[in-house]
Design a protein around this motif. Structure first.
Motif, PDB file in Angstrom:
ATOM      1  N   LEU A 190     -10.440   2.463  12.294  1.00 46.55           N
ATOM      2  CA  LEU A 190     -10.840   1.077  12.506  1.00 46.55           C
ATOM      3  C   LEU A 190      -9.874   0.060  11.919  1.00 46.55           C
ATOM      4  O   LEU A 190      -9.511  -0.922  12.582  1.00 46.55           O
ATOM      5  CB  LEU A 190     -12.238   0.847  11.920  1.00 46.55           C
ATOM      6  CG  LEU A 190     -12.846  -0.532  12.182  1.00 46.55           C
ATOM      7  CD1 LEU A 190     -12.999  -0.785  13.674  1.00 46.55           C
ATOM      8  CD2 LEU A 190     -14.195  -0.661  11.470  1.00 46.55           C
ATOM      9  N   HIS A 191      -9.442   0.271  10.677  1.00 45.48           N
ATOM     10  CA  HIS A 191      -8.630  -0.735   9.997  1.00 45.48           C
ATOM     11  C   HIS A 191      -7.201  -0.248   9.749  1.00 45.48           C
ATOM     12  O   HIS A 191      -6.983   0.903   9.357  1.00 45.48           O
ATOM     13  CB  HIS A 191      -9.261  -1.110   8.666  1.00 45.48           C
ATOM     14  CG  HIS A 191     -10.653  -1.664   8.788  1.00 45.48           C
ATOM     15  ND1 HIS A 191     -10.948  -2.781   9.535  1.00 45.48           N
ATOM     16  CD2 HIS A 191     -11.836  -1.228   8.276  1.00 45.48           C
ATOM     17  CE1 HIS A 191     -12.241  -3.027   9.478  1.00 45.48           C
ATOM     18  NE2 HIS A 191     -12.806  -2.106   8.725  1.00 45.48           N
ATOM     19  N   GLY A 192      -6.250  -1.145   9.942  1.00 42.06           N
ATOM     20  CA  GLY A 192      -4.856  -0.824   9.691  1.00 42.06           C
ATOM     21  C   GLY A 192      -4.501  -0.965   8.226  1.00 42.06           C
ATOM     22  O   GLY A 192      -5.265  -1.516   7.425  1.00 42.06           O
ATOM     23  N   PHE A 193      -3.301  -0.503   7.878  1.00 43.61           N
ATOM     24  CA  PHE A 193      -2.837  -0.570   6.500  1.00 43.61           C
ATOM     25  C   PHE A 193      -1.321  -0.419   6.486  1.00 43.61           C
ATOM     26  O   PHE A 193      -0.693  -0.141   7.506  1.00 43.61           O
ATOM     27  CB  PHE A 193      -3.503   0.514   5.641  1.00 43.61           C
ATOM     28  CG  PHE A 193      -3.394   1.910   6.194  1.00 43.61           C
ATOM     29  CD1 PHE A 193      -2.353   2.752   5.821  1.00 43.61           C
ATOM     30  CD2 PHE A 193      -4.326   2.385   7.110  1.00 43.61           C
ATOM     31  CE1 PHE A 193      -2.243   4.038   6.337  1.00 43.61           C
ATOM     32  CE2 PHE A 193      -4.229   3.672   7.630  1.00 43.61           C
ATOM     33  CZ  PHE A 193      -3.191   4.498   7.241  1.00 43.61           C
ATOM     34  N   ARG A 194      -0.731  -0.584   5.303  1.00 40.55           N
ATOM     35  CA  ARG A 194       0.715  -0.473   5.130  1.00 40.55           C
ATOM     36  C   ARG A 194       1.119   0.979   4.839  1.00 40.55           C
ATOM     37  O   ARG A 194       0.375   1.712   4.191  1.00 40.55           O
ATOM     38  CB  ARG A 194       1.185  -1.353   3.972  1.00 40.55           C
ATOM     39  CG  ARG A 194       1.144  -2.843   4.244  1.00 40.55           C
ATOM     40  CD  ARG A 194       1.431  -3.626   2.972  1.00 40.55           C
ATOM     41  NE  ARG A 194       1.577  -5.049   3.214  1.00 40.55           N
ATOM     42  CZ  ARG A 194       2.736  -5.692   3.304  1.00 40.55           C
ATOM     43  NH1 ARG A 194       3.875  -5.027   3.150  1.00 40.55           N
ATOM     44  NH2 ARG A 194       2.786  -6.991   3.533  1.00 40.55           N
ATOM     45  N   PHE A 195       2.314   1.323   5.318  1.00 42.75           N
ATOM     46  CA  PHE A 195       2.846   2.661   5.080  1.00 42.75           C
ATOM     47  C   PHE A 195       4.336   2.545   4.798  1.00 42.75           C
ATOM     48  O   PHE A 195       5.064   1.851   5.524  1.00 42.75           O
ATOM     49  CB  PHE A 195       2.619   3.554   6.305  1.00 42.75           C
ATOM     50  CG  PHE A 195       3.197   4.932   6.173  1.00 42.75           C
ATOM     51  CD1 PHE A 195       2.530   5.923   5.483  1.00 42.75           C
ATOM     52  CD2 PHE A 195       4.418   5.237   6.759  1.00 42.75           C
ATOM     53  CE1 PHE A 195       3.067   7.198   5.357  1.00 42.75           C
ATOM     54  CE2 PHE A 195       4.963   6.505   6.644  1.00 42.75           C
ATOM     55  CZ  PHE A 195       4.280   7.490   5.940  1.00 42.75           C
ATOM     56  N   LYS A 196       4.796   3.197   3.739  1.00 41.33           N
ATOM     57  CA  LYS A 196       6.221   3.176   3.411  1.00 41.33           C
ATOM     58  C   LYS A 196       6.912   4.357   4.077  1.00 41.33           C
ATOM     59  O   LYS A 196       6.630   5.518   3.762  1.00 41.33           O
ATOM     60  CB  LYS A 196       6.429   3.233   1.897  1.00 41.33           C
ATOM     61  CG  LYS A 196       7.897   3.133   1.492  1.00 41.33           C
ATOM     62  CD  LYS A 196       8.055   3.012  -0.019  1.00 41.33           C
ATOM     63  CE  LYS A 196       9.513   2.825  -0.418  1.00 41.33           C
ATOM     64  NZ  LYS A 196       9.681   2.604  -1.874  1.00 41.33           N
ATOM     65  N   ASP A 197       7.809   4.032   5.005  1.00 37.44           N
ATOM     66  CA  ASP A 197       8.631   5.049   5.665  1.00 37.44           C
ATOM     67  C   ASP A 197       9.872   5.240   4.793  1.00 37.44           C
ATOM     68  O   ASP A 197      10.800   4.432   4.828  1.00 37.44           O
ATOM     69  CB  ASP A 197       9.010   4.571   7.057  1.00 37.44           C
ATOM     70  CG  ASP A 197       9.864   5.580   7.820  1.00 37.44           C
ATOM     71  OD1 ASP A 197      10.437   6.492   7.179  1.00 37.44           O
ATOM     72  OD2 ASP A 197       9.974   5.455   9.048  1.00 37.44           O
ATOM     73  N   TRP A 198       9.890   6.307   4.012  1.00 36.30           N
ATOM     74  CA  TRP A 198      10.963   6.498   3.040  1.00 36.30           C
ATOM     75  C   TRP A 198      12.328   6.663   3.689  1.00 36.30           C
ATOM     76  O   TRP A 198      13.356   6.525   3.030  1.00 36.30           O
ATOM     77  CB  TRP A 198      10.649   7.695   2.149  1.00 36.30           C
ATOM     78  CG  TRP A 198       9.535   7.412   1.190  1.00 36.30           C
ATOM     79  CD1 TRP A 198       8.192   7.564   1.417  1.00 36.30           C
ATOM     80  CD2 TRP A 198       9.647   6.895  -0.149  1.00 36.30           C
ATOM     81  NE1 TRP A 198       7.471   7.181   0.319  1.00 36.30           N
ATOM     82  CE2 TRP A 198       8.335   6.774  -0.652  1.00 36.30           C
ATOM     83  CE3 TRP A 198      10.736   6.539  -0.950  1.00 36.30           C
ATOM     84  CZ2 TRP A 198       8.078   6.302  -1.945  1.00 36.30           C
ATOM     85  CZ3 TRP A 198      10.483   6.067  -2.226  1.00 36.30           C
ATOM     86  CH2 TRP A 198       9.169   5.946  -2.713  1.00 36.30           C
ATOM     87  N   GLY A 199      12.372   6.921   4.972  1.00 37.12           N
ATOM     88  CA  GLY A 199      13.641   7.055   5.669  1.00 37.12           C
ATOM     89  C   GLY A 199      14.164   5.738   6.215  1.00 37.12           C
ATOM     90  O   GLY A 199      15.314   5.659   6.651  1.00 37.12           O
ATOM     91  N   ASP A 200      13.312   4.691   6.210  1.00 39.31           N
ATOM     92  CA  ASP A 200      13.712   3.414   6.808  1.00 39.31           C
ATOM     93  C   ASP A 200      12.804   2.309   6.267  1.00 39.31           C
ATOM     94  O   ASP A 200      11.803   1.962   6.878  1.00 39.31           O
ATOM     95  CB  ASP A 200      13.595   3.497   8.328  1.00 39.31           C
ATOM     96  CG  ASP A 200      14.122   2.251   9.036  1.00 39.31           C
ATOM     97  OD1 ASP A 200      14.666   1.366   8.352  1.00 39.31           O
ATOM     98  OD2 ASP A 200      13.975   2.167  10.269  1.00 39.31           O
ATOM     99  N   TYR A 201      13.159   1.768   5.103  1.00 33.74           N
ATOM    100  CA  TYR A 201      12.307   0.735   4.506  1.00 33.74           C
ATOM    101  C   TYR A 201      13.106  -0.424   3.917  1.00 33.74           C
ATOM    102  O   TYR A 201      12.554  -1.252   3.196  1.00 33.74           O
ATOM    103  CB  TYR A 201      11.406   1.343   3.423  1.00 33.74           C
ATOM    104  CG  TYR A 201      12.129   1.821   2.177  1.00 33.74           C
ATOM    105  CD1 TYR A 201      12.230   1.002   1.052  1.00 33.74           C
ATOM    106  CD2 TYR A 201      12.700   3.092   2.123  1.00 33.74           C
ATOM    107  CE1 TYR A 201      12.890   1.438  -0.093  1.00 33.74           C
ATOM    108  CE2 TYR A 201      13.357   3.528   0.979  1.00 33.74           C
ATOM    109  CZ  TYR A 201      13.442   2.698  -0.112  1.00 33.74           C
ATOM    110  OH  TYR A 201      14.099   3.131  -1.247  1.00 33.74           O
TER     111      TYR A 201
END
Length: 208
Positions: free
Chosen positions: A73-84
């Motif tokens: 239902l709800h979105g959130f933040r995600f750290k892509d360690w390969g491209d941040y």
């Protein structure tokens, strides 16, 4: 559907698997040639974070995070360690990393972007989830320690005084990817040592 301005646990995302996805239609012709057409103008990122679970506490953290987001239902933040970052992974963001606009004496709002270039081809990606405290802004090649604000929820930079005609606006930053869970189910397997595991935890980038 709401977006929760919270980041998925870094210690688990560090072990995630995934990256950009494109959608291309390929039609084979009678001559043996083929025609290729891009169905999507922009890529979309997919991840599987189950690979980052190493301890029972990691499993518990994912379950709690999943429940608090109500599944898909709800979105959130995600750290892509390969491209941040706005720069290469081995570098630190600098105010002149990315061109985000050119002044005309009137415009004051500029969207953060990151450019991906190979040869003569460039793809421009809008950055909507910058990390607060990491943003650097430059007018021309001169860093600006003040005189601007950033909306961390949209990635829009607002310059207090409109840059003059032809003045480049550049930025350096770290950023997260807006994602959601791509399943409403967590299939948890408990082993004999009660450590537990989840076969797959798919995440999908949210595109607006």
């Amino acid at each position: 559907m709401a977006f929760h301005e919270i980041r998925f646990p870094d210690n688990i995302s560090r072990g995630a698997r995934g990256g950009p996805e494109r959608r291309t239609q390929i039609v084979g012709l009678a001559s043996g040639d083929e025609e290729r057409n891009a169905s999507w103008a922009n890529s979309r990122r997919r991840y599987d974070v189950s690979y980052g679970i190493r301890r029972a506490d990691d499993l518990d953290a994912v379950v709690q995070f999943f429940e608090a987001r109500n599944g898909r239902l709800h979105g959130f933040r995600f750290k892509d360690w390969g491209d941040y970052k706005s720069c290469r992974p081995s570098e630190s963001p600098a105010a002149t990393d990315q061109l985000i606009g050119t002044g005309d004496g009137v415009q004051t709002a500029f969207q953060l972007v990151k450019r991906y270039t190979s040869g003569a081809q460039t793809w421009v990606r809008s950055i909507t989830k910058p990390v607060a405290g990491t943003i650097r802004i430059a007018l021309g090649d001169t860093p600006q320690p003040s005189g601007w604000t950033i909306d961390p929820a949209t990635g829009v930079v607002t310059i207090a005084a409109a840059p003059g005609s032809g003045v480049t606006v550049r930025a350096g930053f770290e950023f997260d990817v807006p994602v959601r869970f791509d399943s409403d189910t967590l299939d948890v397997t408990l082993d004999i040592e009660r450590l537990g595991s989840i076969t797959s935890i798919p995440l999908l980038e949210i595109r607006r």
